[in-house]
Design a protein around this motif. Sequence first.
Motif, PDB file in Angstrom:
ATOM      1  N   ALA A 235      40.226  37.385  78.713  1.00  0.00           N
ATOM      2  CA  ALA A 235      40.036  36.009  79.186  1.00  0.00           C
ATOM      3  C   ALA A 235      40.822  35.017  78.327  1.00  0.00           C
ATOM      4  CB  ALA A 235      38.549  35.647  79.174  1.00  0.00           C
ATOM      5  N   PHE A 236      40.747  35.178  77.003  1.00  0.00           N
ATOM      6  CA  PHE A 236      41.477  34.290  76.112  1.00  0.00           C
ATOM      7  C   PHE A 236      42.992  34.458  76.275  1.00  0.00           C
ATOM      8  CE2 PHE A 236      37.587  33.713  73.482  1.00  0.00           C
ATOM      9  CZ  PHE A 236      37.648  32.327  73.372  1.00  0.00           C
ATOM     10  N   LEU A 237      43.432  35.697  76.362  1.00  0.00           N
ATOM     11  CA  LEU A 237      44.863  35.965  76.469  1.00  0.00           C
ATOM     12  C   LEU A 237      45.438  35.404  77.769  1.00  0.00           C
ATOM     13  CD1 LEU A 237      47.442  37.284  75.454  1.00  0.00           C
ATOM     14  CD2 LEU A 237      46.678  39.434  76.482  1.00  0.00           C
ATOM     15  N   SER A 238      44.753  35.639  78.870  1.00  0.00           N
ATOM     16  CA  SER A 238      45.259  35.165  80.159  1.00  0.00           C
ATOM     17  C   SER A 238      45.218  33.639  80.256  1.00  0.00           C
ATOM     18  CB  SER A 238      44.451  35.786  81.309  1.00  0.00           C
ATOM     19  OG  SER A 238      43.076  35.487  81.189  1.00  0.00           O
ATOM     20  N   THR A 239      44.244  33.011  79.616  1.00  0.00           N
ATOM     21  CA  THR A 239      44.178  31.549  79.617  1.00  0.00           C
ATOM     22  C   THR A 239      45.328  30.974  78.803  1.00  0.00           C
ATOM     23  OG1 THR A 239      41.758  31.604  79.800  1.00  0.00           O
ATOM     24  CG2 THR A 239      42.747  29.540  79.076  1.00  0.00           C
ATOM     25  N   ALA A 240      45.666  31.640  77.700  1.00  0.00           N
ATOM     26  CA  ALA A 240      46.752  31.176  76.837  1.00  0.00           C
ATOM     27  C   ALA A 240      48.111  31.367  77.476  1.00  0.00           C
ATOM     28  CB  ALA A 240      46.700  31.890  75.491  1.00  0.00           C
ATOM     29  N   THR A 241      48.279  32.472  78.195  1.00  0.00           N
ATOM     30  CA  THR A 241      49.590  32.793  78.769  1.00  0.00           C
ATOM     31  C   THR A 241      49.744  32.334  80.213  1.00  0.00           C
ATOM     32  OG1 THR A 241      48.846  34.984  79.501  1.00  0.00           O
ATOM     33  CG2 THR A 241      49.779  34.819  77.289  1.00  0.00           C
ATOM     34  N   GLY A 242      48.627  32.168  80.908  1.00  0.00           N
ATOM     35  CA  GLY A 242      48.688  31.759  82.309  1.00  0.00           C
ATOM     36  C   GLY A 242      49.067  32.871  83.258  1.00  0.00           C
ATOM     37  N   THR A 243      49.005  34.106  82.804  1.00  0.00           N
ATOM     38  CA  THR A 243      49.387  35.222  83.674  1.00  0.00           C
ATOM     39  C   THR A 243      48.410  36.376  83.566  1.00  0.00           C
ATOM     40  OG1 THR A 243      51.054  36.955  84.034  1.00  0.00           O
ATOM     41  CG2 THR A 243      50.999  35.966  81.865  1.00  0.00           C
TER      42      THR A 243
ATOM     43  N   ALA B  95      41.393  38.946  82.987  1.00  0.00           N
ATOM     44  CA  ALA B  95      42.745  38.471  83.285  1.00  0.00           C
ATOM     45  C   ALA B  95      42.731  37.439  84.413  1.00  0.00           C
ATOM     46  CB  ALA B  95      43.633  39.644  83.676  1.00  0.00           C
ATOM     47  N   MET B  96      41.882  37.655  85.430  1.00  0.00           N
ATOM     48  CA  MET B  96      41.800  36.715  86.537  1.00  0.00           C
ATOM     49  C   MET B  96      41.128  35.408  86.118  1.00  0.00           C
ATOM     50  SD  MET B  96      43.475  38.417  88.647  1.00  0.00           S
ATOM     51  CE  MET B  96      43.477  37.145  89.897  1.00  0.00           C
ATOM     52  N   PHE B  97      40.276  35.459  85.081  1.00  0.00           N
ATOM     53  CA  PHE B  97      39.655  34.242  84.533  1.00  0.00           C
ATOM     54  C   PHE B  97      40.741  33.259  84.119  1.00  0.00           C
ATOM     55  CE2 PHE B  97      38.486  31.765  80.819  1.00  0.00           C
ATOM     56  CZ  PHE B  97      37.260  31.216  81.154  1.00  0.00           C
ATOM     57  N   GLY B  98      41.692  33.743  83.301  1.00  0.00           N
ATOM     58  CA  GLY B  98      42.755  32.872  82.828  1.00  0.00           C
ATOM     59  C   GLY B  98      43.775  32.532  83.886  1.00  0.00           C
ATOM     60  N   ASP B  99      44.061  33.469  84.775  1.00  0.00           N
ATOM     61  CA  ASP B  99      45.005  33.220  85.869  1.00  0.00           C
ATOM     62  C   ASP B  99      44.533  32.022  86.685  1.00  0.00           C
ATOM     63  OD1 ASP B  99      46.616  33.346  88.208  1.00  0.00           O
ATOM     64  OD2 ASP B  99      46.949  35.466  87.872  1.00  0.00           O
TER      65      ASP B  99
ATOM     66  N   LEU C  44      49.487  31.687  71.357  1.00  0.00           N
ATOM     67  CA  LEU C  44      50.168  30.467  70.922  1.00  0.00           C
ATOM     68  C   LEU C  44      50.914  29.795  72.077  1.00  0.00           C
ATOM     69  CD1 LEU C  44      51.597  31.601  67.459  1.00  0.00           C
ATOM     70  CD2 LEU C  44      49.724  29.995  67.884  1.00  0.00           C
ATOM     71  N   GLY C  45      50.939  30.470  73.223  1.00  0.00           N
ATOM     72  CA  GLY C  45      51.550  29.882  74.412  1.00  0.00           C
ATOM     73  C   GLY C  45      53.008  30.209  74.629  1.00  0.00           C
ATOM     74  N   LEU C  46      53.545  31.204  73.914  1.00  0.00           N
ATOM     75  CA  LEU C  46      54.938  31.590  74.107  1.00  0.00           C
ATOM     76  C   LEU C  46      55.119  32.199  75.494  1.00  0.00           C
ATOM     77  CD1 LEU C  46      57.676  31.732  72.605  1.00  0.00           C
ATOM     78  CD2 LEU C  46      57.072  34.071  71.938  1.00  0.00           C
ATOM     79  N   ASN C  47      56.284  31.965  76.085  1.00  0.00           N
ATOM     80  CA  ASN C  47      56.596  32.496  77.415  1.00  0.00           C
ATOM     81  C   ASN C  47      56.346  34.000  77.463  1.00  0.00           C
ATOM     82  OD1 ASN C  47      58.813  33.888  79.237  1.00  0.00           O
ATOM     83  ND2 ASN C  47      58.442  31.873  80.107  1.00  0.00           N
ATOM     84  N   VAL C  48      55.728  34.462  78.557  1.00  0.00           N
ATOM     85  CA  VAL C  48      55.332  35.862  78.673  1.00  0.00           C
ATOM     86  C   VAL C  48      56.527  36.817  78.575  1.00  0.00           C
ATOM     87  CG1 VAL C  48      55.442  35.887  81.205  1.00  0.00           C
ATOM     88  CG2 VAL C  48      53.956  37.508  80.001  1.00  0.00           C
ATOM     89  N   PHE C  49      57.698  36.375  79.064  1.00  0.00           N
ATOM     90  CA  PHE C  49      58.884  37.223  78.964  1.00  0.00           C
ATOM     91  C   PHE C  49      59.303  37.393  77.499  1.00  0.00           C
ATOM     92  CE2 PHE C  49      59.343  35.415  83.280  1.00  0.00           C
ATOM     93  CZ  PHE C  49      59.316  36.601  83.990  1.00  0.00           C
ATOM     94  N   ALA C  50      59.295  36.281  76.771  1.00  0.00           N
ATOM     95  CA  ALA C  50      59.646  36.335  75.349  1.00  0.00           C
ATOM     96  C   ALA C  50      58.645  37.191  74.589  1.00  0.00           C
ATOM     97  CB  ALA C  50      59.699  34.919  74.767  1.00  0.00           C
ATOM     98  N   VAL C  51      57.375  37.058  74.942  1.00  0.00           N
ATOM     99  CA  VAL C  51      56.316  37.827  74.279  1.00  0.00           C
ATOM    100  C   VAL C  51      56.555  39.324  74.459  1.00  0.00           C
ATOM    101  CG1 VAL C  51      53.872  38.432  74.360  1.00  0.00           C
ATOM    102  CG2 VAL C  51      54.548  36.042  74.389  1.00  0.00           C
ATOM    103  N   LEU C  52      56.824  39.735  75.688  1.00  0.00           N
ATOM    104  CA  LEU C  52      57.006  41.162  75.964  1.00  0.00           C
ATOM    105  C   LEU C  52      58.296  41.706  75.344  1.00  0.00           C
ATOM    106  CD1 LEU C  52      55.744  41.315  79.658  1.00  0.00           C
ATOM    107  CD2 LEU C  52      54.653  42.329  77.654  1.00  0.00           C
TER     108      LEU C  52
END
Length: 460
Positions: free
Chosen positions: A133-141, A175-179, A253-261
């Motif tokens: 939940a925290f991760l998906s809220t931070a990343t939006g995905t 994951a759907m919580f944050g999405d 921290l809100g970094l773009n998901v592509f950059a994160v991966l």
Amino acid sequence: MKEQIKLHQEREASGLALIPLLFFIVIYLGVGIVLHSKGVEMAFYQFPSVVAMTIAVILAFLMYHKTGIDNNFKLFARGAGDENIMTMLMIFLLAGAFSSVAGAMGGVSSTANLGLAIIPPRFIVPGIFIIAAFLSTATGTSMGTVGAIVPIAYNMAKTADLNMSFVVAAVLTGAMFGDNLSMISDTTIAATRTQGVDLKDKFRTNAWISIPSALITLSLMVIFSKGGTATGNLDYNLIKVVPYVLVLGLALLGLNVFAVLIIGIISASAVGVGTGAIGLMEVAAKIWAGYQGMIEVFILSMFVGGLAELTKHYGGLKWIIDKTSKLLKGPKSASVGIAVLSALTDAATANNTVAIIVTGEIAKEISEKYKIDPRRTASFLDIFSCIMQGFIPYGAQFLLIASLTKNAVNPTSMIPYNWYLIILGIMSLISVVFPSYNRIVCKGEWNWENMKPEQEVEKQ
């Protein structure tokens, strides 16, 4: 030139346009249900989903052959190459590569064992739900969250002898919580833009439904989670956990998901080579293996996007919208109608962002006609598209989970544990019953004359 213009104009509403999609669902689910009833293992994966979708696409081309195969292919390609679809495909590939490299260097087992050392088996399920939940809220995905956490959760469940479906469902619903709630999620951006409301207003309206639903879910998870017994070798190497911690930290921290991966892949490769777990050439092979592991979901997602565009163009989605609109009798039923509209469109497109974009305009018309606070409308569009996305077995999240777990977890076993999504839907519908809901959570009514919140009009 005239034909090109026609391709950008939707036809009149037609329920027939839904036949190819329904045909796919019948094949994909029907074969699975029949085989499951006969006790066949992995029944829902015996008939390849890509083949079923290919048949559905061919059926759509045959149904509208008079338009011409070239024109239909242009429509199909437009949908398959949609920005949202392409973004999703890149997440598929990068998530697969990260999972493959991290697994090869021993990161998954080390992280799972470390998790067991920190979180007692009794609380693994609620713990995983909170992390997701925290991760998906931070990343939006939700896709990035599923890609990062499912491999860990899967191994933790195996090591601790827990209910696999329950554990993975905790990842999916978290994951759907944050999405749904995240301010940087595509669904949030689409919902607020189509309804003309601010992100913070939609977040506040949404949070008063999502957070209580999550707390109720957590309570149930704590109550009904059975204590697992850690089995096997629980040794772990902290350095091999670093890539996962890095990915989770950067995402929060809100970094773009592509950059994160990408950073995750690089760090996992460095750790693997540095510890001697894998060689430099093997890293390249593992990245390619990760890509290959996503080939089914990659192709299926493109086909779903293309078929959704054909369905939209030939009036299928407009038919759903028209039928839903005729059932509305007042503000309360209209709010429910918007929820149903969003959910049905997501079921037809298998993409919650696309569902919101497609239904946004008609939802706004309904909202204005029945004087439904657009902040509520934006919230409902997002909530119910995400709820449906968490229940359709052919949705991207389910497909990614199947790929990451090598089909060890099937949709029918997970759906009964989607407690958060069920509670979220119930809480959303309960909020419709109370007219004071928006006055309380949004701190004032919506000013229809100025199309702004009342408090903003007063400030002016």
